[in-house]
Design a protein around this motif. Structure first.
Motif, short mmCIF file in Angstrom:
data_model
loop_
_atom_site.label_atom_id
_atom_site.label_comp_id
_atom_site.label_asym_id
_atom_site.label_seq_id
_atom_site.Cartn_x
_atom_site.Cartn_y
_atom_site.Cartn_z
N TRP A 58 -6.80 6.74 -17.69
CA TRP A 58 -7.82 7.70 -17.24
C TRP A 58 -7.68 7.95 -15.75
CZ3 TRP A 58 -8.60 2.65 -18.55
CH2 TRP A 58 -9.11 1.81 -17.55
N HIS A 59 -8.24 9.05 -15.34
CA HIS A 59 -8.38 9.39 -13.91
C HIS A 59 -9.85 9.27 -13.54
CE1 HIS A 59 -4.29 11.21 -13.44
NE2 HIS A 59 -4.46 11.53 -14.71
N PRO A 60 -10.19 8.62 -12.43
CA PRO A 60 -9.31 8.09 -11.39
C PRO A 60 -8.81 6.70 -11.75
CG PRO A 60 -11.60 7.72 -10.80
CD PRO A 60 -11.63 8.48 -12.10
N HIS A 61 -7.58 6.41 -11.37
CA HIS A 61 -7.02 5.06 -11.55
C HIS A 61 -5.85 4.88 -10.59
CE1 HIS A 61 -5.55 1.37 -13.29
NE2 HIS A 61 -6.63 1.32 -14.04
N TRP A 62 -5.81 3.70 -9.96
CA TRP A 62 -4.76 3.41 -8.99
C TRP A 62 -3.37 3.34 -9.62
CZ3 TRP A 62 -1.98 -0.79 -10.33
CH2 TRP A 62 -2.61 -1.75 -11.11
N ALA A 63 -3.30 3.17 -10.95
CA ALA A 63 -1.99 3.07 -11.61
C ALA A 63 -1.15 4.31 -11.38
CB ALA A 63 -2.17 2.84 -13.11
N TYR A 64 -1.80 5.46 -11.21
CA TYR A 64 -1.03 6.70 -11.00
C TYR A 64 -0.34 6.71 -9.64
CZ TYR A 64 -2.98 8.62 -15.26
OH TYR A 64 -3.30 8.84 -16.58
N ALA A 65 -0.87 5.99 -8.69
CA ALA A 65 -0.21 5.89 -7.38
C ALA A 65 0.86 4.81 -7.39
CB ALA A 65 -1.25 5.59 -6.30
N LYS A 66 0.66 3.77 -8.18
CA LYS A 66 1.59 2.64 -8.17
C LYS A 66 2.80 2.84 -9.07
CE LYS A 66 1.73 -2.39 -8.92
NZ LYS A 66 2.40 -2.67 -7.63
N TYR A 67 2.60 3.49 -10.22
CA TYR A 67 3.66 3.59 -11.22
C TYR A 67 4.10 5.05 -11.43
CZ TYR A 67 1.90 -1.06 -12.50
OH TYR A 67 1.49 -2.36 -12.49
N PRO A 68 5.36 5.24 -11.88
CA PRO A 68 5.84 6.59 -12.18
C PRO A 68 5.37 7.02 -13.57
CG PRO A 68 7.60 5.00 -12.59
CD PRO A 68 6.42 4.21 -12.06
N LEU A 69 4.21 7.65 -13.64
CA LEU A 69 3.60 7.98 -14.93
C LEU A 69 3.50 9.49 -15.13
CD1 LEU A 69 0.62 5.45 -14.85
CD2 LEU A 69 2.75 5.21 -16.15
N LYS A 70 3.46 9.87 -16.38
CA LYS A 70 3.13 11.26 -16.72
C LYS A 70 2.11 11.27 -17.85
CE LYS A 70 7.17 11.95 -19.78
NZ LYS A 70 8.33 12.81 -20.09
N ASP A 71 1.08 12.08 -17.68
CA ASP A 71 0.11 12.28 -18.74
C ASP A 71 0.71 13.17 -19.80
OD1 ASP A 71 -1.89 10.79 -17.50
OD2 ASP A 71 -2.70 12.53 -16.43
N SER A 118 -7.87 4.00 -2.23
CA SER A 118 -7.59 2.97 -1.23
C SER A 118 -8.38 1.69 -1.51
CB SER A 118 -7.90 3.48 0.18
OG SER A 118 -9.27 3.83 0.32
N LEU A 119 -9.62 1.83 -2.00
CA LEU A 119 -10.40 0.66 -2.36
C LEU A 119 -9.77 -0.07 -3.55
CD1 LEU A 119 -12.85 -1.21 -2.23
CD2 LEU A 119 -14.13 0.51 -3.55
N GLU A 120 -9.37 0.68 -4.57
CA GLU A 120 -8.75 0.06 -5.75
C GLU A 120 -7.43 -0.60 -5.40
OE1 GLU A 120 -8.46 2.93 -8.87
OE2 GLU A 120 -10.55 2.68 -9.46
N ASP A 121 -6.66 0.00 -4.50
CA ASP A 121 -5.38 -0.61 -4.10
C ASP A 121 -5.62 -1.96 -3.43
OD1 ASP A 121 -2.46 -0.56 -3.61
OD2 ASP A 121 -3.07 -0.43 -1.51
N LEU A 122 -6.61 -2.02 -2.55
CA LEU A 122 -6.94 -3.30 -1.91
C LEU A 122 -7.42 -4.32 -2.94
CD1 LEU A 122 -8.84 -2.07 1.28
CD2 LEU A 122 -6.71 -3.36 1.25
N MET A 123 -8.21 -3.86 -3.89
CA MET A 123 -8.85 -4.77 -4.83
C MET A 123 -7.90 -5.30 -5.89
SD MET A 123 -12.48 -4.22 -6.79
CE MET A 123 -13.35 -4.13 -5.21
N PHE A 124 -7.01 -4.44 -6.38
CA PHE A 124 -6.18 -4.83 -7.52
C PHE A 124 -4.72 -5.12 -7.17
CE2 PHE A 124 -9.60 -2.06 -9.18
CZ PHE A 124 -10.31 -3.07 -9.83
N ASN A 125 -4.35 -4.84 -5.94
CA ASN A 125 -2.97 -5.11 -5.54
C ASN A 125 -2.90 -6.03 -4.32
OD1 ASN A 125 -1.84 -3.41 -7.59
ND2 ASN A 125 -2.45 -1.64 -6.38
N VAL A 126 -3.54 -5.62 -3.23
CA VAL A 126 -3.45 -6.39 -1.99
C VAL A 126 -4.22 -7.71 -2.10
CG1 VAL A 126 -3.86 -6.40 0.49
CG2 VAL A 126 -3.15 -4.28 -0.65
N HIS A 127 -5.46 -7.63 -2.59
CA HIS A 127 -6.31 -8.82 -2.73
C HIS A 127 -6.73 -8.97 -4.19
CE1 HIS A 127 -6.44 -9.03 1.60
NE2 HIS A 127 -7.03 -7.85 1.70
#
Length: 302
Positions: free
Chosen positions: A209-222, A267-276
């Motif tokens: 679903w959108h919004p989701h940080w996975a679209y920034a992290k992975y090479p995805l296509k809907d 940016s919040l999701e990236d910090l929460m699920f990747n950085v920290h």
């Protein structure tokens, strides 16, 4: 990358689900639960294991604690959150997907809830594959390529609206019955499977679903949805139990001002699920430091 986080969230979800009948234990006085008249400053936030729900819930836990509230977070499935709101055992829910994904919950419980405001207005359900998967660009392409995905669509929680839409609409309308089965488990498990498949460059099809940080992290296509089975863009809405606005007028006014852009949420999701990834509180603290105007824009400065 998901090991401890996955185990922790799955454990939390299981524990919260088993303890649902005891949610009232923290809200026996739900008529006064957080009622300002009685001086009680406890607020229970329910959330499901969708990443924007986790991010928004921990963000508001921080903001409210800065204002002197005692905040309890409860990780349960969407249907359980709505039930808890309707009975007054949960005070606040920040991830109501309306008018489509949570339509059945709203129809059942809506007259017992307060709708506070919309904080994100371009939410959408999707089914996605890695962009290196060729020959599959539409949901209509899945039936002829079921073997590519070992006959499985990797899904999330059984009670999610996305799960219902996939099972009840996508699969029958695109002729996938008997060809692709929807494998449900949890959002963290789906993301772990996606991460592993992409690391190995293997094909996988997932509900997302959108919004989701996975679209920034992975090479995805809907995958295109020409039949419109997953619906149109929706609004993510803040919902509360009946009486919340009267009990917490200051908090309600803050929540009415609450909005997040794709950039802010990403940016919040990236910090929460990747950085920290094992420390949601630290991620929120770092994000708020990097976005000093956010809390003050809500009237939420400590």
């Amino acid at each position: 990358m998901w090991g401890s986080t996955v185990l922790r969230r799955v454990a939390l979800a299981a524990t919260a689900a088993l303890a649902l009948t005891g949610v009232a234990a923290c809200g026996d006085d739900s008529g006064d639960s957080g009622g300002s008249a009685g001086g009680d400053k406890k607020i229970t936030i329910g959330y499901m294991a969708w990443d924007e729900a986790i991010a928004a819930s921990y963000l508001w836990s921080n903001l409210l604690e800065q204002k002197g509230f005692d905040v309890e977070l409860k990780n349960v499935e969407a249907g359980v959150v709505y039930q808890g709101l309707a009975t007054g055992d949960i005070d606040l829910f920040l991830d109501g997907w309306l008018p489509q994904t949570h339509a059945s919950y709203w129809e059942r419980y809506g007259d017992k809830l307060e709708k506070i405001g919309v904080w994100y207005d371009n939410a959408s359900l999707s089914i996605a594959v890695p962009d290196y998967v060729t020959g599959v660009d539409s949901l209509a392409d899945l039936a002829g390529n079921a073997g590519t995905f070992d006959g499985q669509i990797i899904g999330i929680e059984p009670g999610a609206g996305l799960t219902a839409a996939t099972q009840d609409k996508v699969i029958p309308e695109y002729g996938l019955t008997g060809k692709l089965d929807l494998k449900t488990s949890s959002t963290p498990a789906m993301l772990a499977a996606l991460d592993g498949a992409i690391k190995d460059k293997k094909p996988i099809v997932v509900t997302l679903w959108h919004p989701h940080w996975a679209y920034a992290k992975y090479p995805l296509k809907d995958l295109a949805d020409p039949k419109g089975t997953l619906g149109q863009a929706e609004e993510i809405t803040t919902l509360a139990r009946k009486g919340f606005g009267a009990d917490f007028p200051e908090v309600t006014e803050m929540l009415k001002k609450f909005t997040m852009s794709d950039e802010q949420l990403g940016s919040l999701e990236d910090l929460m699920f990747n950085v920290h990834k094992d420390d949601e509180e630290k991620a929120v603290e770092e994000w708020l430091k990097a976005n000093p105007d956010f809390a003050t824009s809500l009237g939420g400065a400590a």
